[in-house]
Design a protein around this motif. Structure first.
Motif, PDB file in Angstrom:
ATOM      1  N   LEU A  27       0.772  -1.056   0.064  1.00  0.00           N
ATOM      2  CA  LEU A  27       0.006   0.199  -0.116  1.00  0.00           C
ATOM      3  C   LEU A  27       1.056   1.191   0.084  1.00  0.00           C
ATOM      4  CD1 LEU A  27      -2.702  -1.252   2.279  1.00  0.00           C
ATOM      5  CD2 LEU A  27      -2.677  -1.385   0.333  1.00  0.00           C
ATOM      6  N   ARG A  28       1.897   1.227  -0.368  1.00  0.00           N
ATOM      7  CA  ARG A  28       2.833   1.961  -0.230  1.00  0.00           C
ATOM      8  C   ARG A  28       2.532   2.940  -1.283  1.00  0.00           C
ATOM      9  NH1 ARG A  28       5.075  -1.397  -3.347  1.00  0.00           N
ATOM     10  NH2 ARG A  28       6.346  -0.734  -5.446  1.00  0.00           N
ATOM     11  N   ASP A  29       2.462   4.977  -1.195  1.00  0.00           N
ATOM     12  CA  ASP A  29       2.322   5.866  -2.185  1.00  0.00           C
ATOM     13  C   ASP A  29       3.252   6.525  -2.595  1.00  0.00           C
ATOM     14  OD1 ASP A  29       0.898   7.515  -2.953  1.00  0.00           O
ATOM     15  OD2 ASP A  29      -0.556   7.953  -2.040  1.00  0.00           O
ATOM     16  N   ARG A  32       5.152  11.191  -6.367  1.00  0.00           N
ATOM     17  CA  ARG A  32       5.405  11.636  -8.033  1.00  0.00           C
ATOM     18  C   ARG A  32       5.195  12.801  -8.238  1.00  0.00           C
ATOM     19  NH1 ARG A  32       4.713   5.658  -9.780  1.00  0.00           N
ATOM     20  NH2 ARG A  32       6.316   4.572  -8.461  1.00  0.00           N
ATOM     21  N   VAL A  95       4.369  -0.387  -7.347  1.00  0.00           N
ATOM     22  CA  VAL A  95       2.977   0.802  -6.864  1.00  0.00           C
ATOM     23  C   VAL A  95       1.671   0.397  -7.287  1.00  0.00           C
ATOM     24  CG1 VAL A  95       2.270   2.812  -6.436  1.00  0.00           C
ATOM     25  CG2 VAL A  95       4.599   1.922  -6.393  1.00  0.00           C
ATOM     26  N   TYR A  97      -1.420   2.407  -7.230  1.00  0.00           N
ATOM     27  CA  TYR A  97      -2.617   3.239  -7.213  1.00  0.00           C
ATOM     28  C   TYR A  97      -2.482   3.867  -8.851  1.00  0.00           C
ATOM     29  CZ  TYR A  97      -2.579   4.543  -2.573  1.00  0.00           C
ATOM     30  OH  TYR A  97      -2.970   3.643  -0.904  1.00  0.00           O
ATOM     31  N   ARG A  99      -2.956   6.898 -12.078  1.00  0.00           N
ATOM     32  CA  ARG A  99      -2.778   8.476 -11.613  1.00  0.00           C
ATOM     33  C   ARG A  99      -3.216   9.137 -13.031  1.00  0.00           C
ATOM     34  NH1 ARG A  99      -0.283  10.502  -7.800  1.00  0.00           N
ATOM     35  NH2 ARG A  99       0.779   9.379  -6.820  1.00  0.00           N
ATOM     36  N   LYS A 168      -4.502  10.894  -8.214  1.00  0.00           N
ATOM     37  CA  LYS A 168      -4.565   9.999  -7.796  1.00  0.00           C
ATOM     38  C   LYS A 168      -6.254   9.668  -8.525  1.00  0.00           C
ATOM     39  CE  LYS A 168      -2.378  10.256  -4.107  1.00  0.00           C
ATOM     40  NZ  LYS A 168      -2.345   9.181  -2.603  1.00  0.00           N
ATOM     41  N   MET A 171      -6.564   2.543  -7.860  1.00  0.00           N
ATOM     42  CA  MET A 171      -6.405   1.491  -7.370  1.00  0.00           C
ATOM     43  C   MET A 171      -6.139   0.616  -7.386  1.00  0.00           C
ATOM     44  SD  MET A 171      -5.641   1.338  -2.955  1.00  0.00           S
ATOM     45  CE  MET A 171      -4.003  -0.076  -2.795  1.00  0.00           C
TER      46      MET A 171
END
Length: 213
Positions: A27-29, A32, A95, A97, A99, A168, A171
C-alpha cells in the motif's frame, strides 16, 4: 499443549508480518511529480505487454456466449479517428495506485463484471473498472483490470470531476493490469510515442506520448 501453543504463536507471527508487509509495501504511495510540458503520462506502474493501434472499425466488443461484457473503444475513439490501446502488467510488487494521464473531466467511472484470469496477458474480458476522461486532445480511457489474485478495484473519481495530470484516480489491490486508450494525434500536434513493448513505466512520471503543441 506446548506444541500447539508454539504453532499458534508462529502462525500469529506470520500473519502479523504479512499485515505489516502489506501495509508498508503493497500500500505504499511514493511521491510522484508529473513531468512539465504537453505530454500524456503513464496511468500505472508496470511493464508494457501490448501496444495496439485501434481504429473506428476495430472490434471492441468482448463477448462471452451471447452476451456482450463490455465495449472497450466505442466511446473513446470517436469521429473516425484512430488511437492506441496500451496494456500494462502490474506485479504484486509494483505500486498499486493509478493516475490521470492528462488534464480533463471524468465522463464516467463504470465497473464491469467479468472473469478473473491471469493478468500477464491482455485480458479485456476480465472484471474491470473503466474511467473515461474528456480532454482537449479527445477522449482517453483508463481501464483498471482485475486478475487471478487481484480482485478488488477502487476508483477515486466520479462523474463530472475535473482532474489534473498525475492525480491519483484509483488503485488495484495486489497488482494486476491497467490499460490506457488514447487518440492518435494529427501531424500538426507533432506527437511522438515515447514507449515500446517491454518498457517499465512509473505512474504519473513516465511519458507515454510527447506533443509538440
Amino acid at each position: 499443549m506446548g506444541v500447539l501453543m508454539l504453532l499458534s504463536g508462529v502462525v500469529a507471527g506470520i500473519i502479523a508480518l504479512f499485515g505489516l508487509f502489506y501495509k508498508f509495501w503493497f500500500l505504499r504511495d511514493p511521491l510522484r511529480l508529473a513531468p512539465s510540458g504537453n505530454n500524456i503520462i503513464s496511468p500505472a506502474d508496470g511493464k508494457i505487454i501490448e501496444i495496439k493501434e485501434i481504429h473506428p472499425d476495430s472490434k471492441g466488443d468482448i463477448k462471452k456466449g451471447k452476451g456482450v461484457i463490455q465495449t472497450v473503444y466505442s466511446d473513446t475513439i470517436l469521429h473516425g479517428k484512430s488511437g492506441y490501446l496500451i496494456t500494462i502488467f502490474m506485479t504484486p510488487f509494483d505500486v498499486h495506485y493509478q493516475r490521470a494521464p492528462y488534464d480533463g473531466k471524468v465522463v464516467y467511472s463504470k465497473h464491469k463484471k467479468g472473469q478473473f484470469r491471469s493478468a500477464e496477458k491482455p485480458r479485456p474480458q476480465n472484471e474491470n473498472n473503466q474511467i473515461l476522461i474528456r480532454t482537449r486532445l479527445g477522449n482517453m480511457k483508463v481501464i483498471q483490470v482485475s486478475g487471478f489474485i487481484a480482485r478488488r478495484i477502487v476508483s477515486f473519481v466520479k462523474e463530472n470531476q475535473n482532474i489534473k495530470k498525475g492525480q491519483k484516480i484509483g488503485m488495484i489491490r495486489m497488482g494486476s493490469q491497467c490499460c490506457l486508450i488514447i487518440p492518435k494525434m494529427t501531424h500538426k500536434m507533432k506527437a511522438e510515442l515515447k514507449i515500446k513493448k517491454g518498457d517499465r513505466l512509473k505512474a504519473g512520471e513516465t511519458i507515454i506520448m510527447s506533443l509538440g503543441k
